[in-house]
Every structure is written in structure tokens, then in C-alpha cells.
Design a protein around this motif. Structure first.
Motif, short mmCIF file in Angstrom:
data_model
loop_
_atom_site.label_atom_id
_atom_site.label_comp_id
_atom_site.label_asym_id
_atom_site.label_seq_id
_atom_site.Cartn_x
_atom_site.Cartn_y
_atom_site.Cartn_z
N UNK A 264 37.64 52.86 46.59
CA UNK A 264 37.65 52.70 44.87
C UNK A 264 37.06 51.94 44.17
N UNK A 265 37.55 50.27 44.94
CA UNK A 265 37.30 49.47 44.53
C UNK A 265 35.64 48.88 44.74
N UNK A 266 34.87 49.66 45.38
CA UNK A 266 33.42 49.18 45.28
C UNK A 266 32.69 50.38 45.56
N UNK A 267 32.98 51.41 44.51
CA UNK A 267 32.39 52.22 44.45
C UNK A 267 31.62 52.58 43.07
N UNK A 268 30.68 52.89 42.89
CA UNK A 268 30.03 52.91 41.64
C UNK A 268 28.88 50.94 41.67
N UNK A 269 28.61 50.50 42.56
CA UNK A 269 28.94 49.52 43.34
C UNK A 269 29.97 48.27 42.66
N UNK A 270 30.73 49.37 42.48
CA UNK A 270 32.09 48.31 42.12
C UNK A 270 31.87 47.80 40.44
N UNK A 271 31.27 48.76 39.82
CA UNK A 271 31.45 48.94 38.02
C UNK A 271 31.94 50.18 37.81
N UNK A 272 32.87 50.25 37.55
CA UNK A 272 34.02 50.82 37.18
C UNK A 272 34.95 50.71 36.86
N UNK A 273 35.51 50.64 35.32
CA UNK A 273 36.86 50.70 34.74
C UNK A 273 38.02 50.17 35.11
N UNK A 274 37.88 51.08 35.59
CA UNK A 274 39.39 51.61 36.18
C UNK A 274 39.33 51.64 37.90
N UNK A 275 38.34 50.89 38.73
CA UNK A 275 39.01 51.02 39.64
C UNK A 275 39.87 49.63 40.37
N UNK A 276 40.01 49.70 41.03
CA UNK A 276 41.24 49.40 42.36
C UNK A 276 40.94 47.97 42.57
N UNK A 277 41.08 47.22 41.45
CA UNK A 277 40.26 45.40 41.94
C UNK A 277 41.44 45.14 42.76
N UNK A 278 42.49 45.84 42.48
CA UNK A 278 43.63 44.38 43.12
C UNK A 278 44.74 45.48 44.37
N UNK A 279 44.85 44.96 45.24
CA UNK A 279 45.28 45.73 46.41
C UNK A 279 46.62 45.35 46.44
N UNK A 280 47.95 45.23 46.01
CA UNK A 280 49.06 45.09 45.92
C UNK A 280 49.64 45.03 48.03
N UNK A 281 49.74 44.45 48.78
CA UNK A 281 50.71 45.16 50.01
C UNK A 281 52.35 44.28 50.42
N UNK A 282 53.06 44.53 51.31
CA UNK A 282 53.96 43.83 51.74
C UNK A 282 53.27 42.62 52.16
N UNK A 283 54.32 41.53 51.86
CA UNK A 283 53.76 40.39 52.34
C UNK A 283 53.97 40.25 54.29
N UNK A 284 54.63 40.94 54.76
CA UNK A 284 55.14 41.27 55.74
C UNK A 284 53.43 42.00 56.52
N UNK A 285 52.72 42.50 55.53
CA UNK A 285 51.84 43.26 55.76
C UNK A 285 50.37 42.85 55.34
N UNK A 286 50.61 41.60 54.82
CA UNK A 286 49.36 41.12 54.64
C UNK A 286 48.13 41.04 55.36
N UNK A 287 48.23 40.67 56.34
CA UNK A 287 47.52 40.21 57.50
C UNK A 287 47.12 41.34 57.63
N UNK A 288 47.53 42.41 57.96
CA UNK A 288 47.09 43.79 59.12
C UNK A 288 46.29 44.00 57.84
N UNK A 289 46.91 44.27 56.77
CA UNK A 289 45.89 44.35 55.55
C UNK A 289 44.47 44.15 55.23
N UNK A 290 44.93 42.66 54.94
CA UNK A 290 42.96 42.02 54.82
C UNK A 290 42.38 42.71 56.20
N UNK A 291 43.06 42.23 57.51
CA UNK A 291 41.44 43.39 58.22
C UNK A 291 41.59 44.41 58.62
#
Length: 464
Positions: A264-291
Motif C-alpha cells: 500500500x505504501x509503495x503503490x503508484x510509486x508511493x504517490x498516493x494521498x491515502x498511502x499507509x506511509x506510517x507502519x505502527x507496530x508493538x515495540x516488542x515486535x519492531x525489529x521483526x516487523x522492520x525485517x
């Protein structure tokens, strides 16, 4: 183009993949705007009096004509603004077709029948002359979302498309000209004036005979349009920027949620007003989510958007590329963890930006607050559900968002707390009949379906 005695200024249309000029359009002037508005005013009495059946036939005719021209429309958008051809064929054309057909369904369902409230008959009537000012990132969709319901409601329309995507507008204009002629519509019901925002857009916003301005674009430009339109107390509808949050709860399928979020964040080359550009994850899962995010984003290799295998193409222009790269540099300087990508050019030719993922992003960092409009994803850790909602609601925007959870009721509870116009739960499909628009500085008004028609009508009460 009209015949003229001397050559006016022209605007070059540049292919953002090849950096070559692929066409030109005449740069409109305030005089062109005045002429188009004058023709529209003259056409309004006859068009507003046409039968519902006639307008319904026009809307359906436009939808059918667009569907039949999917290949040419998709190829044109890919050439002039760089959207991947597969995305153009599957989204950039089918969505507008769906929007138009949805408007037809609303018309056929008795939208203009009127409502009895006590001794009052409440009617919906057209506003008059509508100025539609549209962007380059979803050019056909945003034109259809304004022009079709406006015409369906009995209004007349002057369209100013983005100067970065004018060829798509010309294709639409040829369709509308043909369909309207078949319906016997008078000249001036619909017209296009190409040009820049400061010249043509502002001339429309201040024109005393324009009754409404419907604008999609940046929040900065939207503020300007609203201020100018206020001088003559026009109706104004604004669909502006966004900084949408994808809230992944601790019971969600993390891999699925992150992969869908990256797409979703990268659709249309990242050029979408409604793109989910912030991924919010539990702190304990941050590193796993980032990977997971890095692994998913690594599959988006910048390439030629005309190839069906390309998942991400260039920014629309050199200026837009430089803007995105500037945000990437700012993210690095403010201490976010650069996990993938960066400011370096990924290709020798074209306005490409390397797909970029930041981790350990804090809510007050620039890349977490401002709309970047490029393939840049920020991963933010949160402590609990309340903290996630606080972070999600911490920007000036409120356009889109998402919640992922194994518990639908929990996801719905969080979705209701997000101050945003749309929220997708667990990757639910986009709905071209549901109202689309934002809270706060993401705009005013709604588009699509019945709610989109509402924007282009006046209410009249007749007591009897």
C-alpha cells in the motif's frame, strides 16, 4: 487545440522514465478560463433541465467508453506520469469505471425523487458552474470522481487537469465530447482548460460566475484555493494530503500485515494521498516487523513502468524526485534508522527514487509528520493500544488508515478511534461507492457514490 494567429506558450509533457518530451499542450490563460466559464453559464439552463434518463445515459456511456479504452488510457498514464502499466490497467482505469457506474446506480435508485418532511418537499438541485481542478497521480480517477457526478447532477463543468498529466485529460475529453454530443447536450456543458495552478487554477477559483470549486491536490494548494474561493463564497470541496497510519495490533498476523502495508505504501510509486506511509507496530515486535518490511520492500526494484513485471516506476518529475530525496536525507539527519534504500539514485535515467524503509522512527520526526509522496515507509513502535491511537492521530492529516488484528471486534474498536475518513480492516478491498475524503487538513467534502453526488447539489425546501 484551437486555431490561433500566434503561437501561445506551451507546456512540455515529459516522460519521467526516459526524461524525454513526449508532447505539449497549450498553456491556458485567464482569458481562456473566462471564455470557458461564459460558455458554461450559457449551457447551464438547458443542461440542468435535461431529463434524468438523458443524464443517466451519459454517465453509463462514459463508463462503457472508458472500459473499452482501458489499454490506451493505461498506456498514456504510464507514459506521462510513470505509474506501472499493470497497476494502471488493474486500478487506474477500472476504479474510474467503477466510480462512474456507481453514480449511475445512485441516479437510477431515485436520488432526485425528493423527500417529504412534514409540509415541506426537499429537493436536490444542481449548483451551477463547477470548476474541477485535478492532480496527476490518479489523473483519470480524480477527473471522473468530479466531472461525472457534477454532470449527473445537472451542473456544467470546466476542468483544469494537472499540467503533468494532460494527455489523459485529452483522452477523457474526447470521450465526454462524443457522449455528450450523442445526448444532444449544448456546447459548453464540459470543457478543458490546460495550464498551471497559479494561472488557470486561480483564475477559476476567483471567477465570479463559478459556483463551486472541487480541488484535489496538496494541502498547501488547497488552502490557497479555499482562500481565493471565499471571496465570492463559493462551495468548495477539497481532497488534500495524508499521512496515513497502518496500525498492526499485537494479535495480528504480522507478516501478512506488514507485506500488505508495504504494498500500500509503495503503490503508484508511493504517490498516493491515502498511502499507509506510517507502519505502527508493538515495540516488542519492531525489529521483526522492520525485517519483514525490508524483505518485502526489496522486491520493489525501480524499473521501466511500461513493462508488466515492473512494480515501481519513477517519481512524476525531477522536482518531485528531489523533494522525496530531501525527506530521506532529513530522516537520516534526524536519527531514524535507514534500513533500506536511501538518497542515492537507483538508476542512470529516469526520476526514480530508491524504495526506502526507516525504522525506530519517532512520532515527532519530520518523516512521520509530513506527506512525502514517494516510496518511503516509516516504522514506528508503540507501547499499547492507546499509544498507537495517539500516534496515529498525531499529524495534521486524517485521510486514510488501516488496522490489522486477529479479533475483528478489537480492530473495529480501534478503527472508530482513528480520526480519519477511511480505515481498512485486515486489508479490506477499496470501495468506489463508499465516501472518500478526509478529516482535518486532509480536506472537506466527500467523493464517490451518493455522498459524492451530494457535494454537487443544492438543497431546496418547498413548503406546501
Amino acid at each position: 487545440m484551437s486555431h490561433r494567429s500566434r503561437e501561445p506558450a506551451v507546456i512540455d509533457v515529459v516522460n519521467p522514465t526516459t526524461e524525454e518530451v513526449i508532447g505539449t499542450v497549450r498553456a491556458g490563460t485567464p482569458g481562456d478560463v473566462d471564455a470557458a466559464v461564459t460558455r458554461a453559464v450559457a449551457a447551464f439552463p438547458a443542461w440542468s433541465a435535461t431529463s434524468l434518463e438523458t443524464r443517466l445515459a451519459v454517465v453509463r456511456g462514459v463508463a462503457d467508453a472508458l472500459a473499452a479504452r482501458t489499454d490506451s488510457l493505461a498506456a498514456t498514464m504510464t507514459a506521462e506520469m510513470g505509474t506501472p502499466i499493470t497497476f494502471a490497467s488493474r486500478v487506474q482505469v477500472p476504479n474510474p469505471v467503477g466510480i462512474a457506474r456507481g453514480v449511475a446506480d445512485v441516479l437510477a435508485g431515485g436520488y432526485f425523487d425528493g423527500e417529504e418532511i412534514g409540509n415541506s418537499l426537499v429537493l436536490r438541485e444542481p449548483i451551477g458552474v463547477v470548476a474541477a481542478i485535478t492532480p496527476w497521480n490518479f489523473p483519470l480517477q480524480q477527473m471522473i470522481a468530479k466531472v461525472v457526478p457534477a454532470l449527473a447532477a445537472g451542473n456544467v463543468v470546466v476542468l483544469k487537469p494537472s499540467e503533468l498529466a494532460p494527455m489523459t485529460a485529452d483522452l477523457l475529453a474526447s470521450v465526454l465530447t462524443s457522449v455528450l454530443a450523442d445526448a444532444g447536450a449544448p456546447e459548453g456543458v464540459f470543457s478543458v482548460v490546460h495550464g498551471t495552478g497559479p494561472v488557470v487554477g486561480e483564475a477559476l477559483a476567483v471567477h465570479p460566475m463559478v459556483d463551486m470549486v472541487s480541488f484535489t491536490g496538496s494541502t498547501r494548494a488547497g488552502r490557497r484555493v479555499a482562500a481565493l474561493a471565499a471571496e465570492t463564497v463559493k462551495r468548495v470541496a477539497l481532497e488534500l494530503g495524508g499521512k496515513s497510519a497502518n496500525v498492526v495490533l499485537d494479535d495480528a498476523d504480522l507478516t501478512r500485515a506488514v507485506k500488505i502495508g508495504v504494498a500500500n505504501a509503495f503503490m503508484n510509486n508511493g504517490q498516493a494521498c491515502s498511502a499507509w506511509t506510517r507502519l505502527l507496530v508493538p515495540a516488542s515486535l519492531h525489529d521483526q516487523a522492520l525485517e519483514i518490511a525490508v524483505a518485502a520492500a526489496s522486491k520493489y526494484e525501480p524499473g521501466d513502468p511500461a513493462l508488466p513485471t515492473t512494480r515501481i516506476g519513477p517519481a512524476v518529475s525531477a522536482a518531485q524526485r528531489d523533494r522525496v530525496v530531501g525527506y530521506i536525507r532529513q530522516g537520516i539527519s534526524e536519527g531514524a534508522k535507514l534500513a533500506l534504500g536511501g538518497p542515492e539514485r537507483p538508476t542512470d535515467r529516469g526520476f526514480h527514487v530508491a524504495p526506502t524503509v526507516f525504522g525506530s522512527v519517532l512520532p515527532d520526526m519530520t518523516i512521520a509528520q509530513e506527506e512525502i509522496f514517494g516510496p518511503v515507509l516509516s516504522v514506528l513502535p508503540y507501547t499499547d493500544d492507546d499509544d498507537a491511537v495517539r500516534i496515529a492521530n498525531s499529524t495534521i492529516y486524517g485521510l486514510g488508515g488501516a488496522v490489522f488484528s486477529a479479533d475483528p471486534a478489537r480492530a473495529l474498536s480501534i478503527a472508530k478511534r482513528l480520526r480519519t475518513g477511511q480505515v481498512d480492516i485486515n486489508g479490506a478491498a477499496f470501495n468506489t461507492n463508499a465516501p472518500f475524503g478526509g478529516y482535518r487538513q486532509s480536506g472537506t467534502g466527500r467523493e464517490f457514490g451518493r455522498h459524492g453526488l451530494d457535494e454537487f447539489t443544492e438543497l431546496k425546501s418547498i413548503q406546501h
